[in-house]
Design an enzyme around this catalytic site. Structure first.
Site, short mmCIF file in Angstrom:
data_model
loop_
_atom_site.label_atom_id
_atom_site.label_comp_id
_atom_site.label_asym_id
_atom_site.label_seq_id
_atom_site.Cartn_x
_atom_site.Cartn_y
_atom_site.Cartn_z
N LYS A 116 -39.97 -8.59 6.42
CA LYS A 116 -39.38 -7.30 6.77
C LYS A 116 -40.29 -6.14 6.36
O LYS A 116 -40.22 -5.07 6.95
CB LYS A 116 -38.02 -7.13 6.10
C1 LIG Z 1 -34.79 -11.55 8.45
C2 LIG Z 1 -35.36 -12.88 8.16
C3 LIG Z 1 -35.38 -13.87 9.14
C4 LIG Z 1 -34.77 -13.68 10.51
O1 LIG Z 1 -35.50 -12.76 11.28
P1 LIG Z 1 -34.83 -12.09 12.56
O2 LIG Z 1 -35.82 -11.09 13.04
O3 LIG Z 1 -33.57 -11.46 12.09
O4 LIG Z 1 -34.58 -13.18 13.54
C5 LIG Z 1 -35.99 -15.07 8.83
N1 LIG Z 1 -36.50 -15.30 7.60
C6 LIG Z 1 -36.47 -14.37 6.63
C7 LIG Z 1 -37.03 -14.70 5.31
C8 LIG Z 1 -35.92 -13.13 6.88
O5 LIG Z 1 -35.90 -12.20 5.91
#
Ligand SMILES: *Cc1c(COP(=O)(O)O)cnc(C)c1O
Length: 502
Positions: A116
């Site tokens: 993120k």
């Molecule tokens: C947010 C997240 C996901 C999922 O990603 P999306 O874009 O919501 O599909 C997968 N793994 C981790 C560690 C995340 O923080």
């Protein structure tokens, strides 16, 4: 370039407006009206650029109401070696499992150790500039529903950013102890954190409801504030994610792993469908991606959707060891459907209304057939996830987190089922140290588990030799600042009182 709502194509906005507003008034999501197309010459140029150079090119093609200087300033302050550990914030690790090569795109070298950060380190820069362009003088209130990683990454990105306030909601039993500790110890004058008695979908629904309640928006307006979103429904979250797929492709070519022009597959551990959608958007721009492999945990609503064309969230919800994927309503799927129907806002709106009403919809045969050709869906339960972590570590001394392991496990299923050995980029979305307990149990099933989170971190470090990321190691000595827990129904009161306008 202009943007419009997936649920009303005549709702047209600039990129700054799309980012400042987060979500369209009609509840739809903003999408670009068309995608820039990169030809051979463009990709050849990108091969010679570093990550920042590639990011600047992509950003400038989508954010046409930003000046080159503005984009340069945003990119340069976001992707620093200081924040991401090296000049390339998204490096590839080359390993293998049972002889099958794995090209692992490590997206978790940022300040909160999850992918993120790739978007949330730049979003505040994009957002504050967007606000200046569209509604100068107002303070943005960022509401976030998080399954764990978005919350911390958003708090870290927005902390002490002028003219912003941020409030994060997370499911009280739905995040890892490290994720909880990361959020509750967050520093900054403009931050607030609240747990809710419910799951991520309850948090997300609550945030969406607050956003779309006119009287709350009016109350904010009276106080010179407006809502914005740092969730992956915000275009400013998705755009930065397109960059790393293009960059990874360039790195694969430069590293001699593929020839220029060769197709690749991508494998993405998926929750809200943002990350995998970004790879799909990269393919619309000309990146040669053959298959989009969508990996889920036991909350396998997307696996079923890809196989049957029926999206049905009426099912048991599981709390798993990959909590950032414990999601039954994948918001960004709406954007894919809009694109796959040839930008049919009415069909998209009808399906989203059905999802809201009955929790279920079925797409047309045409859409089903395109999804079946381009996407592959699979899932791993917790036992398979831990087995994958164990095998990868035992065979190659490569340690991955639970979410990445879900992706690796589903990739193995895909290869077994199809025999397709097209070089594949596997998105690695978090540091294993964010989920130390599950990872420790996976690599050393027989040890006596230490009691506290940080003892587990130390034990994992001792057993694997993998360095503990500094931002996580540093949390040990911090005390919690936030401890509120509320019912989903009380989110609105929490927001108003946190803003001092209750
Ligand atoms: C947010 C997240 C996901 C999922 O990603 P999306 O874009 O919501 O599909 C997968 N793994 C981790 C560690 C995340 O923080």
């Amino acid at each position: 370039m202009l943007y419009n709502s997936t649920q009303n194509a005549s709702e047209i906005v600039s990129s700054a407006q799309a980012i400042a507003q987060g979500i369209s008034k009609d509840g739809g999501l903003f999408v670009p009206q068309e995608f820039p197309k990169y030809g051979e010459a463009d990709f050849k140029t990108l091969l010679g650029e570093d990550y920042k150079g590639r990011a600047k090119k992509v950003f400038s093609d989508f954010l046409t109401d930003f000046s080159a200087e503005e984009i340069e300033a945003c990119v340069d302050s976001a992707y620093t070696a200081e924040k991401f550990g090296s000049e390339n914030p998204a490096p590839l690790a080359y390993t293998k499992l049972d002889g099958v090569p794995l090209n692992i795109l490590e997206l978790w070298h940022g300040p909160t150790c999850a992918f993120k950060d790739m978007a949330l380190q730049i979003l505040p820069h994009l957002l504050t500039r967007s606000l200046k362009k569209t509604c100068d003088g107002k303070d943005a209130v960022i509401l976030v529903a998080t399954s764990g990683d978005t919350g911390k990454a958003a708090l870290e990105g927005f902390k002490d950013v002028e003219h912003t306030k941020i409030i994060v909601f997370y499911p009280v039993n739905g995040v890892s102890p490290m994720q909880k500790h990361q959020m509750n110890t967050q520093e900054g004058k403009n931050v607030n954190v609240c747990a809710i008695k419910g799951n991520f979908d309850d948090a997300q629904t609550g945030v969406k409801r607050i956003f779309t309640t006119p009287e709350i928006s009016e109350k904010l307006a009276e106080n010179n504030m407006l809502f914005s979103s740092a969730n992956s429904i915000n275009w400013g979250r998705l755009l930065p994610q397109i960059v790393y797929y293009i960059s990874a492709y360039c790195d694969l070519v430069n590293d001699g792993k593929i020839a220029f022009g060769d197709p690749i597959n991508v494998v993405v551990p998926t929750g809200n469908f943002g990350n995998i959608l970004a790879s799909y958007y990269a393919s619309l721009m000309g990146l040669p991606i053959k298959k989009f492999i969508c990996a889920s945990n036991s909350n396998n609503v997307l696996t079923d959707f890809i196989k049957t064309g029926v999206y049905d969230k009426n099912r048991q919800f599981y709390t798993t060891m990959s909590p950032s994927m414990d999601i039954l309503v994948s918001s960004n799927l709406e954007r894919l459907l809009y694109n796959l129907t040839g930008n049919d806002d009415k069909a998209t709106r009808a399906w989203m209304n059905a999802l809201k009403g009955e929790g279920k919809y079925e797409v047309t045969d045409e859409v089903k057939s395109v999804i079946g050709k381009k996407f592959y869906g699979g899932f791993c339960d917790d036992r398979q996830t831990q087995a994958t972590i164990n095998r990868l570590f035992t065979q190659e001394s490569y340690l991955c987190d639970t979410h990445t392991a879900v992706a690796v496990g589903v990739y193995e299923q895909y290869v077994r089922e199809t025999g397709d050995l097209t070089p594949s980029v596997i998105a690695s979305t978090a540091s294993p140290y964010k989920f130390s307990k599950a990872v420790l149990e996976a690599v050393a099933p027989d040890i006596d588990l230490p009691e506290t989170e940080f003892e587990m971190v130390d034990k994992l470090n001792e057993l694997t030799g993998m360095p503990v990321p500094a931002p996580l190691a540093g949390l040990k000595d911090k005390t919690a600042r936030f401890s509120a827990v509320t019912e989903p129904d009380a989110m609105r009161e929490f927001v108003l009182s946190a803003l001092g306008i209750g």
